[in-house]
Design a protein around this motif. Structure first.
Motif, PDB file in Angstrom:
ATOM      1  N   THR A   1       0.825  -1.209   0.000  1.00 36.74           N
ATOM      2  CA  THR A   1       0.000   0.000   0.000  1.00 36.74           C
ATOM      3  C   THR A   1       0.861   1.261   0.000  1.00 36.74           C
ATOM      4  OG1 THR A   1      -1.727  -1.177   1.232  1.00 36.74           O
ATOM      5  CG2 THR A   1      -1.806   1.228   1.267  1.00 36.74           C
ATOM      6  N   GLU A   2       1.919   1.245   0.808  1.00 36.01           N
ATOM      7  CA  GLU A   2       2.826   2.398   0.856  1.00 36.01           C
ATOM      8  C   GLU A   2       3.512   2.619  -0.487  1.00 36.01           C
ATOM      9  OE1 GLU A   2       6.804   3.852   3.366  1.00 36.01           O
ATOM     10  OE2 GLU A   2       5.709   2.025   3.930  1.00 36.01           O
ATOM     11  N   LEU A   3       3.902   1.536  -1.138  1.00 38.48           N
ATOM     12  CA  LEU A   3       4.582   1.631  -2.420  1.00 38.48           C
ATOM     13  C   LEU A   3       3.651   2.191  -3.498  1.00 38.48           C
ATOM     14  CD1 LEU A   3       7.401   1.000  -3.525  1.00 38.48           C
ATOM     15  CD2 LEU A   3       6.575  -1.282  -4.115  1.00 38.48           C
ATOM     16  N   GLU A   4       2.394   1.788  -3.472  1.00 41.62           N
ATOM     17  CA  GLU A   4       1.426   2.306  -4.432  1.00 41.62           C
ATOM     18  C   GLU A   4       1.219   3.813  -4.259  1.00 41.62           C
ATOM     19  OE1 GLU A   4      -2.207   0.144  -4.287  1.00 41.62           O
ATOM     20  OE2 GLU A   4      -1.197  -1.805  -4.316  1.00 41.62           O
ATOM     21  N   GLU A   5       1.195   4.255  -3.010  1.00 39.31           N
ATOM     22  CA  GLU A   5       0.961   5.674  -2.741  1.00 39.31           C
ATOM     23  C   GLU A   5       2.169   6.532  -3.108  1.00 39.31           C
ATOM     24  OE1 GLU A   5      -0.051   5.764   1.342  1.00 39.31           O
ATOM     25  OE2 GLU A   5      -2.090   4.996   1.044  1.00 39.31           O
TER      26      GLU A   5
END
Length: 217
Positions: A212-216
């Protein structure tokens, strides 16, 4: 009559011997799987923590170099997957196009991260099914050997014409050995299976949060 363990196994019926042999084989394979999985999960945890520290404190290039060196870390695999998708997107972009990703490109990156996360989950769960199968089935396989051994013991009583301890004890002891071997195979497999599942749950949570952090980002 001697009740030496090896002698009792040697004097057991061929079916009980097969059961004991299968259980010993399952136990050996279980311990091999336990040792391999312990090292694999420890490496995944250590490398993931180290990579996450580099990712939060370093640049994209530093994170890329760290990910290539930490092949045991599932988080590094997610990062490399996202990086490869970004390279693919930049390769087919029109000249002069903005650097920011549009919605379609973001969805492609998110899809690639999700796919990589699933692959890492499957990789980390390998060999656990054998431990679960051994832990649940080994006692019943041993019990089957015990039942067969007791049947043979009663047959020996019938042939001897008496139920003295000298006649009964060896046959019962042979039968119970199968149950004991089944428990020796099942107990470590069950304990380590539950331990690995708990550690995998934490790794899955870390993979999900990092994805999720990488997508953001």
């Amino acid at each position: 009559m001697s009740l030496d363990l090896l002698q009792l196994v040697w004097e057991a019926s061929w079916l009980v011997k097969i059961v004991i042999l299968l259980l010993i084989l399952a136990s050996v394979i279980s311990w091999a799987a336990i040792l391999f999985k312990w090292r694999e999960l420890r490496g995944a945890e250590q490398d993931s923590e180290a990579f996450l520290e580099v990712y939060h404190e370093g640049s994209w290039r530093q994170s890329l170099d760290a990910a290539r060196d930490m092949d045991r870390a599932p988080l590094a695999a997610l990062f490399l997957s996202a990086h490869q998708e970004l390279l693919r997107i930049s390769k087919y972009r029109a000249p002069g196009q903005k650097d920011r990703l549009d919605d379609r490109e973001r969805r492609n990156v998110a899809r690639q991260i999700s796919w990589s996360a699933s692959q890492q989950g499957v990789r980390l769960e390998k060999r656990l099914s054998f431990l679960a199968t051994t832990g649940s089935s080994a006692p019943f396989i041993g019990l089957f050997g015990t039942v067969v051994g007791i049947i043979d013991a009663f047959a020996a009583i019938g042939m001897a014409g008496n139920a003295s301890l000298a006649v009964v004890a060896p046959g019962i002891a042979e039968a119970l050995i199968a149950t004991a071997v089944g428990l020796l195979a099942a107990i470590p497999a069950t304990i380590f299976y539950n331990t690995f599942v708990a550690r995998l749950r934490e790794l899955h949570e870390a993979i999900s949060l990092f994805g999720t952090e990488l997508e953001e980002d």
